[in-house]
Design an enzyme around this catalytic site. Sequence first.
Site, PDB file in Angstrom:
ATOM      1  N   LYS A 278       0.834  -1.196   0.000  1.00 35.20           N
ATOM      2  CA  LYS A 278       0.000   0.000   0.000  1.00 35.20           C
ATOM      3  C   LYS A 278       0.873   1.252   0.000  1.00 35.20           C
ATOM      4  O   LYS A 278       1.955   1.282   0.592  1.00 35.20           O
ATOM      5  CB  LYS A 278      -0.913   0.011   1.229  1.00 35.20           C
TER       6      LYS A 278
ATOM      7  N   GLN B  34      -0.640 -12.501  10.644  1.00 41.52           N
ATOM      8  CA  GLN B  34      -1.122 -12.332   9.283  1.00 41.52           C
ATOM      9  C   GLN B  34       0.115 -12.250   8.401  1.00 41.52           C
ATOM     10  O   GLN B  34       1.235 -12.182   8.919  1.00 41.52           O
ATOM     11  CB  GLN B  34      -1.949 -11.049   9.159  1.00 41.52           C
TER      12      GLN B  34
ATOM     13  N   ASP C 213      -2.833  -6.226   0.709  1.00 41.84           N
ATOM     14  CA  ASP C 213      -1.444  -6.486   1.105  1.00 41.84           C
ATOM     15  C   ASP C 213      -1.326  -7.450   2.281  1.00 41.84           C
ATOM     16  O   ASP C 213      -0.231  -7.704   2.778  1.00 41.84           O
ATOM     17  CB  ASP C 213      -0.748  -5.171   1.463  1.00 41.84           C
TER      18      ASP C 213
ATOM     19  N   ASP D 101      -2.176  -8.012  17.882  1.00 42.35           N
ATOM     20  CA  ASP D 101      -3.026  -7.318  16.924  1.00 42.35           C
ATOM     21  C   ASP D 101      -4.266  -8.158  16.612  1.00 42.35           C
ATOM     22  O   ASP D 101      -4.166  -9.318  16.200  1.00 42.35           O
ATOM     23  CB  ASP D 101      -2.216  -7.080  15.642  1.00 42.35           C
ATOM     24  N   ASN D 102      -5.434  -7.560  16.819  1.00 41.33           N
ATOM     25  CA  ASN D 102      -6.706  -8.197  16.460  1.00 41.33           C
ATOM     26  C   ASN D 102      -6.799  -9.658  16.902  1.00 41.33           C
ATOM     27  O   ASN D 102      -7.069 -10.552  16.095  1.00 41.33           O
ATOM     28  CB  ASN D 102      -6.922  -8.116  14.949  1.00 41.33           C
TER      29      ASN D 102
ATOM     30  N   GLU E 170      -5.378  -6.275  21.592  1.00 44.02           N
ATOM     31  CA  GLU E 170      -5.908  -5.134  20.848  1.00 44.02           C
ATOM     32  C   GLU E 170      -7.218  -5.596  20.199  1.00 44.02           C
ATOM     33  O   GLU E 170      -7.270  -5.980  19.049  1.00 44.02           O
ATOM     34  CB  GLU E 170      -4.904  -4.676  19.786  1.00 44.02           C
TER      35      GLU E 170
ATOM     36  N   LYS F 147       1.233   4.782   9.451  1.00 41.50           N
ATOM     37  CA  LYS F 147       1.238   3.369   9.077  1.00 41.50           C
ATOM     38  C   LYS F 147       1.792   3.167   7.667  1.00 41.50           C
ATOM     39  O   LYS F 147       2.270   2.086   7.331  1.00 41.50           O
ATOM     40  CB  LYS F 147      -0.182   2.799   9.147  1.00 41.50           C
TER      41      LYS F 147
END
Length: 654
Positions: free
Chosen positions: A254, A314, A349, A384-385, A413, A522
């Site tokens: 990105k 991920q 991505d 993360d998540n 998170e 980011k």
Amino acid sequence: MTGRFPIEDVTPAVSGGRYPAKAVVGEVVPVSAVSYREGHHALGVSVAWRGPDGKTMPFTRMTPGTPGLDQWHATIRPDQVGRWTFSIEAFDDPYRTWRDAVVKKIGAGQGAEDLANDLSEGADILDLATKIVPAEHEERVRDAAAALRDRQRSLFSRVTPALDLEELLWHNPVRHLVTTTRSFAVWVDRKRALYSAWYEFFPRSEGAEIGPDATPIRHGDFRTAALRLPAIAEMGFNVVYLPPIHPIGKINRKGRNNTLVARPQDVGSPWAIGSDEGGHDAIHPQLGTLEDFVAFRERAEELGMEVALDLALQAAPDHPWVREHPEFFTTKADGTIAYAENPPKKYQDIYPINWDNDYRALRDEVYRVVMHWVNAGVKIFRVDNPHTKAVNFWQWLIPKVKETDPDVLFLAEAFTRPAMMNGLGKIGFTQSYTYFTWRNSAAEMREYLEQLLTSIDWMRPNFWPNTPDILHESLQHGGPAMFKIRSVLASMLAPSWGLYSGYELFEHVARPGSEEYIDNEKFELKPRDYAGAERSGRSLAPYLTKLNRIREQNPALHWLRNLRFHEIDNGALLCFSKRDAETGNTVLGIVSFDSTDVQWGNTTLDMPALGLDWHDRFTVVDQITGATYEWGQYNAVRIDPYVEPAHIFVVRAG
């Protein structure tokens, strides 16, 4: 439970005892139960608790609560990390039954002849007690038994020594018909699991240089990022959280502001993990080497801080896992791997993990990665998540890590459904992000904190005014006073809080129509002139330093169980207190949620919550301004957000 007496409603018991409750070393943990018996004989209730090594702790007797409710209370205070256990024991207490009866009969005028049987029975009970009390008290108990049997004495002199044993035999009782519950667990972490101050920053932005149109000229690395650490430590933060430090995917990278097509010079999102340069166990080459990271971590530790790493499960399309373990992902009907989507958002991505293709291999690989970083000295992970990953995986991973490294902490998170957030806490996550950001009135905040207090045994909140993804509209439009307000609320209400760098510079411009920062870090380098802002007086850093110093100097602010709210007759104001019973330290806060207008309010304080009697006068010292006031239960308060939007008082008895 099997036995003579009912024992019900034991706390802490997470989901009926299915999961361990949470505590930290040195925390006073309330234990309660309901227990009762037939008739008028005395019932005793106690907590039997054991340390991680199985060692039985000293006898802890429970005291009755509100008369008529048969609820019993005690506290335990674990002193080491690990899995503690406790059970509740109910028992017949013959001494108290005897004592209560004798006192009543003497009060009714009965003499020694009427009490002959009672005196004999009492002596027999004390004979049993001599085998239970500490050795230094045996003679005293033996003498009291002998006095009860001595018919040459007056009734008063016969019974007084036995009646005076009340406190000794409360803590060392004769116990008959003991009934015991099942065992309940409490996982005890080191104190940083509850009390911490986090600062998030991107190492690649520190020491970076950019040209026109945010074109990277120089990429920051661990050496340049280490130069930022003293200033973070000076502000009083003790956890430095780094977004992913791994190689960033090159396929479907990105561009700035999350555009679909990146320029050749765009640095990409750190959360698009993995490339031909490595995966989750590798470091982005432009940040440095593993040795450079270790040096960065050691420098942070020299300054009294820990480094927290991001654990984002991920992968970018060119992550080594995609080539070596395609079964870790979801393959669509056309044979391609599915990228992440959160309609209408698309994340070309990033490939999300599929937990149902080869769970065991995936589980073991993630454990290997986590232990790689643990072995590199990392003891805190921001996950993360986690709510988008299999819950049973976390339930396996976290205890597995703690088997060998019980000091490792995990922050979830998870801005998601309450059941999931609570569930992640129950199965092992140390802390959790919360809905704090979206509670923007005094009534909403109070209601939310009261809700969090009901889940304190399994979910520890960590309050963040901002993150790289979240710039709430209150900060976009509330001005500098709102930045103060949100930092006061986060740091004073919760023992753990954090913020994302740029907050101290009042960064507040969002991408139109969103809660995300414009020119988001980011996707690009964002060097900042912190020192210049401080020199010109345009930095919140001195204020943040003051807040963290207040936290450090006041042990009442290190806990959450002690949070109490007080009444104030203005809905724009929140009044709360925290009291540390051991030290007597008491903090009283009054915060305005209005960043533009002066607000007046009249307090009605819950005086016992402050450790005071209802009629007491006392002194409050404002920890922000140094001002001193003489107060009582009822007080008038004026808050001007352009001067200070909050009072943080330390209460001193008058």
